[in-house]
Design a protein around this motif. Structure first.
Motif: not given
Lengths: 149, 161
Positions: A39-50, A76
């Motif tokens: 889950x943390x990895x998915x959040x990371x992708x979203x945050x990095x994309x943003x 980041x």
């Protein structure tokens, strides 16, 4: 938290493999911890994309590019990633280039084949054009005769 | 949201909450379609599958059973060996952000690679806490401790179940 479909998580097998490689032998990871890391990895992708998207928007671009992502890493506070990412990017670009050349080569081979077929057709076309050129000239002569008369 | 960038940078957890809350319904419906389309464009080139269950089966065929090959032969190996995470899935996640219109293939790749590094980093940092507790098994609480203690992981606060 809002509903979170499993589809948007990254594949568990791959996450597990990455974790196992990072940790020394003999260390285990509980199912809960693995799920949390995924889950943390998915959040990371979203945050990095943003973050990356913000840089793209600042530069008035609509497409995210590699530079935007690198700037996002810095933003980041993941500067430690930047050097390994640059190296991976170089390898990736080479791979892309190799592929492009391979597909271009395929295209060329195809074009060569179709060229041979086309040149046969062209000879037939030229013969037809010659016939067509003669006809209008014949008509013009006929008109001139009528005018004179 | 687009205008209020700084607010969201200071409150990164809200970014994810916003995205999850508003976009997931749309993404759910759209996801399967996009997944297949991405798989067709990227999956062919990579030789990887968007289907999670089949990732395991792909490994022996692709990596020759040796995972280190992906790093050593990066220049000559096919693109699929460079990123362990499926680019199609990463791209689907990126598209969950309403502000993102297009992402270059390079950017998708770099984010995939960065996520890999992130997973390694968080696993190692959490291990420290497990070892403090004299345990050899990483548990959820080790992860929570790491997130709380390490500045770089601040964006994860409040985002995990």
């Amino acid at each position: 938290m809002a509903e979170r479909p499993e589809d948007l998580n990254l594949p568990n097998a791959v996450i597990t493999r990455i974790i196992k490689e990072a940790l020394p032998d003999g260390v285990n990871v509980s199912k809960e911890a693995r799920r949390a890391i995924s889950q943390a990895a998915s959040v990371f992708v979203l945050y990095a994309t943003s973050c990356a998207n913000n840089f793209a928007m600042k530069a008035k671009r609509k497409t995210l590019n590699a530079g935007d992502v690198m700037s996002a890493m810095e933003e980041m506070e993941f500067e430690r990633f930047m050097q390994p990412l640059r190296e991976s990017l170089e390898a990736f670009k080479k791979g892309q280039k190799g592929k492009k050349e391979a597909s271009e080569q395929k295209k060329k081979d195809k074009e060569k084949k179709s060229d041979v077929e086309e040149s046969d057709k062209k000879d037939e076309d030229e013969e037809e054009e010659e016939h067509m050129d003669e006809e209008p000239e014949a008509e013009n002569e006929a008109e001139e005769d009528e005018v004179e008369n | 949201m687009a205008g209020d960038v700084h607010f969201y940078l200071r409150n990164p957890s809200l970014v994810t909450r916003y995205i999850w809350n508003l976009q997931l319904k749309h993404v759910c419906r759209h996801h399967i379609f996009c997944q297949r389309r991405m798989a067709a464009t990227l999956g062919h080139a990579q030789g990887t599958d968007s289907d999670p269950d089949r990732v395991v089966e792909d490994e022996p065929r692709g990596t020759d059973g040796d995972e280190e090959n992906s790093q050593q032969t990066g220049a000559t190996a096919p693109q699929s060996r460079l990123a362990k995470l499926p680019l199609a899935r990463i791209k689907a996640l990126m598209k969950a952000d309403p502000d993102v219109t297009l992402a270059s293939q390079e950017s998708v790749f770099i984010i995939a690679k960065a996520t890999e590094l992130f997973v390694e980093m968080i696993a190692k940092d959490a291990l420290v806490y497990a070892q403090q507790g004299k345990r050899k098994t990483l548990q959820r609480k080790d992860l929570d401790n790491a997130i709380e203690a390490i500045d770089e992981f601040a964006f994860l606060e409040g985002t995990l179940d």
